[in-house]
Design an enzyme around this catalytic site. Structure first.
Site, PDB file in Angstrom:
ATOM      1  N   LYS A 151       0.848  -1.202   0.000  1.00 42.32           N
ATOM      2  CA  LYS A 151       0.000   0.000   0.000  1.00 42.32           C
ATOM      3  C   LYS A 151       0.878   1.246   0.000  1.00 42.32           C
ATOM      4  O   LYS A 151       0.857   2.067   0.928  1.00 42.32           O
ATOM      5  CB  LYS A 151      -0.949  -0.029   1.201  1.00 42.32           C
ATOM      6  CG  LYS A 151      -1.940  -1.186   1.186  1.00 42.32           C
ATOM      7  CD  LYS A 151      -2.927  -1.102   0.053  1.00 42.32           C
ATOM      8  CE  LYS A 151      -2.927  -2.290  -0.845  1.00 42.32           C
ATOM      9  NZ  LYS A 151      -3.734  -2.139  -2.051  1.00 42.32           N
ATOM     10  N   ASP A 209      -8.162  -0.290  -4.368  1.00 42.97           N
ATOM     11  CA  ASP A 209      -6.939   0.388  -4.816  1.00 42.97           C
ATOM     12  C   ASP A 209      -7.230   1.412  -5.911  1.00 42.97           C
ATOM     13  O   ASP A 209      -6.748   2.554  -5.852  1.00 42.97           O
ATOM     14  CB  ASP A 209      -5.947  -0.663  -5.330  1.00 42.97           C
ATOM     15  CG  ASP A 209      -4.586  -0.077  -5.603  1.00 42.97           C
ATOM     16  OD1 ASP A 209      -3.838   0.107  -4.638  1.00 42.97           O
ATOM     17  OD2 ASP A 209      -4.270   0.209  -6.776  1.00 42.97           O
ATOM     18  N   GLU A 213      -6.623   5.479  -5.356  1.00 45.38           N
ATOM     19  CA  GLU A 213      -5.669   6.335  -6.084  1.00 45.38           C
ATOM     20  C   GLU A 213      -6.379   7.391  -6.935  1.00 45.38           C
ATOM     21  O   GLU A 213      -5.865   8.488  -7.123  1.00 45.38           O
ATOM     22  CB  GLU A 213      -4.687   5.498  -6.914  1.00 45.38           C
ATOM     23  CG  GLU A 213      -5.301   4.728  -8.056  1.00 45.38           C
ATOM     24  CD  GLU A 213      -4.464   3.528  -8.505  1.00 45.38           C
ATOM     25  OE1 GLU A 213      -3.510   3.149  -7.807  1.00 45.38           O
ATOM     26  OE2 GLU A 213      -4.801   2.960  -9.560  1.00 45.38           O
TER      27      GLU A 213
END
Ligand SMILES: NC(=O)c1ccc[n+]([C@@H]2O[C@H](COP(=O)([O-])OP(=O)(O)OC[C@H]3O[C@@H](n4cnc5c(N)ncnc54)[C@H](OP(=O)(O)O)[C@@H]3O)[C@@H](O)[C@H]2O)c1
Length: 351
Positions: A151, A209, A213
């Site tokens: 991460k 994820d 982002e």
């Protein structure tokens, strides 16, 4: 696994106590770990594993000289620990697929051809497996399919390893052909220097994820900063003032307090005036962006985001496009003002 209370929800995680480096070395003692790709994650994970005493080789196309040269500069020796991709896959028993997600699709026929029964195919993202209808990546039944997803940027995976800390990683097993998939996966997670490991699925990883982002970690951060900077500039504030109030104070002070001890700690270390206003406006900002996050999550889940990545980042000249847009940010008044502000930091002054 250690049971940890995360805000009232108990989760199982793997710490270095339960899976020490020695155990990882024992689990992987007969494995040759091939790292395909020497971009961002490739160097970080391979160097950490090498420093931790694992047998690692690199697969990289010599045609992209910059990455090849970087591998050589990092001590990988052509013909001994650095090979072209096909040869490296052939030699490995665990194949870490660490080229860009779009390139994974393109290169898959080559990688698949050289996988052997009992190998483990490793990813650091759920992308290629979950969106198999778009990527065409369907591993053979006789290989393990595992994931450790740090991460953090590869840069931090390496830096934190060197300074003795670590980046947390999620892990998952998508296919257990050997009966050893989970122990191989956890061992690699420790080998690459993870702080602790938390279980997920390939699906859970890719959905969270891509949302993260595009959201708070990068997209929303950049967008919200620009909006505030523009607002201040529109109202007559200087670039220096607008940048300090938008970015510099955050990166040099407040976000460090958040990292140290949480959001309430950061608030508690600011004035009552700041706390009062921020506590009120927090709700308005959350409610204003909540629909955008729903929109984003749906766009991730239904495959729109992965399709864009495969199309746009699968082009030969994708780096030129990305560079052009990054340069647009770099050359904007706001971020040029930022460069000037950074140069005035005491530690940079006069350099
Ligand atoms: N970046 C991060 O910090 C991060 C964090 C967590 C997880 N991940 C995941 O880790 C994986 C690797 O990401 P990354 O960011 O390290 O990769 P990247 O920097 O985007 O990819 C660069 C690597 O991909 C290779 N590549 C690109 N196009 C290629 C092609 N057509 N054929 C063969 N190789 C090609 C490059 O070599 P050539 O250009 O020389 O061919 C280079 O080795 C991805 O699944 C990513 O989602 C990344």
């Amino acid at each position: 696994m250690a049971e940890i209370d995360f805000g009232g929800v108990v989760e199982n995680v793997v710490t270095r106590d339960e899976f020490p480096l020695e155990k990882a070395r024992e689990v992987l003692k007969d494995e040759v770990i091939t790292v395909i790709g020497y971009g961002v994650q490739g160097p970080a994970q391979s160097l950490n594993m090498r420093d931790n005493g694992f047998e690692v080789i690199i697969g990289q196309t010599p045609k992209h000289k910059a990455y090849w040269d970087k591998a050589v500069a990092d001590g990988w020796v052509p013909g001994e620990t650095l090979f072209d991709i096909e040869e490296a896959v052939e030699k490995g028993t665990i194949v870490q697929y660490l080229i860009s997600d779009a390139a994974q699709t393109k290169l898959w026929p080559v990688v698949k051809k050289h996988l052997k029964a009992g190998d483990a195919l490793y990813f650091s993202h759920g992308f290629s497996i979950v969106y198999k209808d778009q990527t065409g990546i369907i591993p053979p039944d006789d290989v393990d399919v595992i994931m450790v997803a740090p991460k953090g940027s590869g840069t931090s995976v390496r830096r934190n390893f060197l300074d003795g800390s670590g980046i947390n990683s999620s892990y998952a097993v998508a296919q257990d052909a050997t009966g050893r998939a989970e122990e191989r996966c956890l061992a690699i997670g420790i080998a690459v220097g993870s702080g602790y490991l938390f279980p997920t699925t390939f699906e859970g990883e890719v959905h969270s994820d891509l949302t993260g982002e595009r959201g708070v970690l990068m997209g929303a951060l950049a967008g919200v900063m620009e909006a505030q900077y523009n607002c201040l500039r529109k109202n007559g504030h200087s670039p220096s003032e607008a940048f300090n109030e938008t970015v510099e104070e955050l990166t040099q002070s407040l976000i460090r307090l958040v990292a140290e001890n949480g959001m309430d700690w950061m608030f508690a270390n600011c004035s009552a005036t700041a706390q009062r206003g921020a506590l009120d406006w927090r709700h308005k900002f959350r409610d204003a962006v909540a629909p955008l996050f729903d929109n984003l999550y749906e766009s991730v889940k239904n495959g729109t985001e992965t399709a864009i990545v495969i199309e746009r980042c699968g082009k030969e000249d994708y780096m030129d496009d990305l560079r052009a847009e990054l340069d647009e940010i770099k050359n904007s008044e706001m971020w040029r003002a930022g460069a000037a502000v950074r140069s005035l930091r005491p530690e940079n002054w006069g350099k």
